[in-house]
Design a protein around this motif. Sequence first.
Motif, PDB file in Angstrom:
ATOM      1  N   ALA A 138      68.113 107.543  -8.192  1.00  0.00           N
ATOM      2  CA  ALA A 138      67.473 108.009  -9.377  1.00  0.00           C
ATOM      3  C   ALA A 138      68.575 107.988 -10.514  1.00  0.00           C
ATOM      4  O   ALA A 138      68.079 107.519 -11.618  1.00  0.00           O
ATOM      5  CB  ALA A 138      66.783 109.365  -9.464  1.00  0.00           C
ATOM      6  N   PRO A 139      69.673 108.400 -10.573  1.00  0.00           N
ATOM      7  CA  PRO A 139      70.686 108.330 -11.620  1.00  0.00           C
ATOM      8  C   PRO A 139      71.168 106.953 -11.946  1.00  0.00           C
ATOM      9  O   PRO A 139      71.963 106.629 -12.947  1.00  0.00           O
ATOM     10  CB  PRO A 139      71.759 109.190 -11.283  1.00  0.00           C
ATOM     11  CG  PRO A 139      71.831 109.404  -9.908  1.00  0.00           C
ATOM     12  CD  PRO A 139      70.407 109.257  -9.517  1.00  0.00           C
ATOM     13  N   PRO A 141      70.046 103.689 -12.755  1.00  0.00           N
ATOM     14  CA  PRO A 141      69.861 102.883 -13.827  1.00  0.00           C
ATOM     15  C   PRO A 141      70.267 103.856 -15.283  1.00  0.00           C
ATOM     16  O   PRO A 141      70.623 102.902 -15.961  1.00  0.00           O
ATOM     17  CB  PRO A 141      68.087 102.871 -13.923  1.00  0.00           C
ATOM     18  CG  PRO A 141      67.838 103.942 -12.866  1.00  0.00           C
ATOM     19  CD  PRO A 141      68.776 104.115 -12.075  1.00  0.00           C
ATOM     20  N   ASN A 142      70.574 104.976 -15.378  1.00  0.00           N
ATOM     21  CA  ASN A 142      71.039 105.465 -16.403  1.00  0.00           C
ATOM     22  C   ASN A 142      72.567 105.411 -16.530  1.00  0.00           C
ATOM     23  O   ASN A 142      72.871 105.099 -17.639  1.00  0.00           O
ATOM     24  CB  ASN A 142      70.848 107.145 -16.100  1.00  0.00           C
ATOM     25  CG  ASN A 142      69.567 107.565 -16.339  1.00  0.00           C
ATOM     26  OD1 ASN A 142      68.613 106.778 -16.879  1.00  0.00           O
ATOM     27  ND2 ASN A 142      69.003 108.724 -15.875  1.00  0.00           N
ATOM     28  N   LEU A 143      73.105 105.229 -15.433  1.00  0.00           N
ATOM     29  CA  LEU A 143      74.629 105.011 -15.376  1.00  0.00           C
ATOM     30  C   LEU A 143      74.680 103.446 -15.690  1.00  0.00           C
ATOM     31  O   LEU A 143      75.627 103.039 -16.461  1.00  0.00           O
ATOM     32  CB  LEU A 143      75.216 104.977 -14.000  1.00  0.00           C
ATOM     33  CG  LEU A 143      76.682 104.754 -13.919  1.00  0.00           C
ATOM     34  CD1 LEU A 143      77.612 105.746 -14.693  1.00  0.00           C
ATOM     35  CD2 LEU A 143      77.142 104.600 -12.383  1.00  0.00           C
ATOM     36  N   ALA A 191      72.804 101.595 -17.654  1.00  0.00           N
ATOM     37  CA  ALA A 191      72.446 101.228 -18.746  1.00  0.00           C
ATOM     38  C   ALA A 191      73.616 102.004 -19.751  1.00  0.00           C
ATOM     39  O   ALA A 191      73.989 101.277 -21.107  1.00  0.00           O
ATOM     40  CB  ALA A 191      70.996 102.151 -19.172  1.00  0.00           C
ATOM     41  N   SER A 192      74.313 102.980 -19.630  1.00  0.00           N
ATOM     42  CA  SER A 192      75.310 103.659 -20.328  1.00  0.00           C
ATOM     43  C   SER A 192      76.442 102.725 -20.316  1.00  0.00           C
ATOM     44  O   SER A 192      77.079 102.501 -21.303  1.00  0.00           O
ATOM     45  CB  SER A 192      75.817 105.013 -19.603  1.00  0.00           C
ATOM     46  OG  SER A 192      74.556 105.943 -19.779  1.00  0.00           O
ATOM     47  N   LEU A 202      71.881  96.164 -14.068  1.00  0.00           N
ATOM     48  CA  LEU A 202      70.836  96.692 -14.338  1.00  0.00           C
ATOM     49  C   LEU A 202      69.499  96.151 -14.217  1.00  0.00           C
ATOM     50  O   LEU A 202      68.318  96.726 -14.217  1.00  0.00           O
ATOM     51  CB  LEU A 202      70.815  97.141 -15.943  1.00  0.00           C
ATOM     52  CG  LEU A 202      70.098  97.772 -16.717  1.00  0.00           C
ATOM     53  CD1 LEU A 202      69.896  99.330 -16.177  1.00  0.00           C
ATOM     54  CD2 LEU A 202      70.587  97.834 -18.148  1.00  0.00           C
ATOM     55  N   TYR A 235      67.966  96.400 -10.898  1.00  0.00           N
ATOM     56  CA  TYR A 235      67.482  97.470 -10.307  1.00  0.00           C
ATOM     57  C   TYR A 235      65.767  97.693 -10.274  1.00  0.00           C
ATOM     58  O   TYR A 235      65.490  98.334  -9.176  1.00  0.00           O
ATOM     59  CB  TYR A 235      68.128  98.674 -11.174  1.00  0.00           C
ATOM     60  CG  TYR A 235      67.721 100.019 -10.689  1.00  0.00           C
ATOM     61  CD1 TYR A 235      68.432 100.590  -9.661  1.00  0.00           C
ATOM     62  CD2 TYR A 235      66.858 100.455 -11.150  1.00  0.00           C
ATOM     63  CE1 TYR A 235      68.206 101.844  -9.155  1.00  0.00           C
ATOM     64  CE2 TYR A 235      66.094 101.961 -10.566  1.00  0.00           C
ATOM     65  CZ  TYR A 235      66.776 102.544  -9.483  1.00  0.00           C
ATOM     66  OH  TYR A 235      66.724 103.630  -8.781  1.00  0.00           O
TER      67      TYR A 235
END
Length: 122
Positions: free
Chosen positions: A36-37, A39-41, A43-44, A84, A87
């Motif tokens: 779950a985390p 894509p956030n990582l 994208a960051s 990214l 994913y």
Amino acid sequence: MIFILIPAAAVAYAIGLLAFLRRRRPADTSPHSALAPVPNLLASIVVLLSSFEVVTGWAAHTTAQAVHPPEVVFGIDVLASAALLAYPALAGLPFTPRYQVLVGLFAALVGAVVALSWRFQH
């Protein structure tokens, strides 16, 4: 020209991978909750590196002293962008027209940011 080619390649990569993995995926799989985390990582990382490249590239074009980050920064940015964009397909997003459009629009945006950072660095 680069602002058309790179986003188009990003869209083709993301939707092509989504279509390719749809055929290879078993019917009843779902991504593990530990993913779950991710894509956030990713994208960051893409936002951070692209912003750094755009800002330093803009500064290099507007000042007398050219300042460029190492080429490895752009390489890492491209790899993070590719991860990214991969994913959604790897996480098992369905291959429906709705998701194709969403993934395509997102890929075009990521490709445009990569093209902008390339343009300012070269």
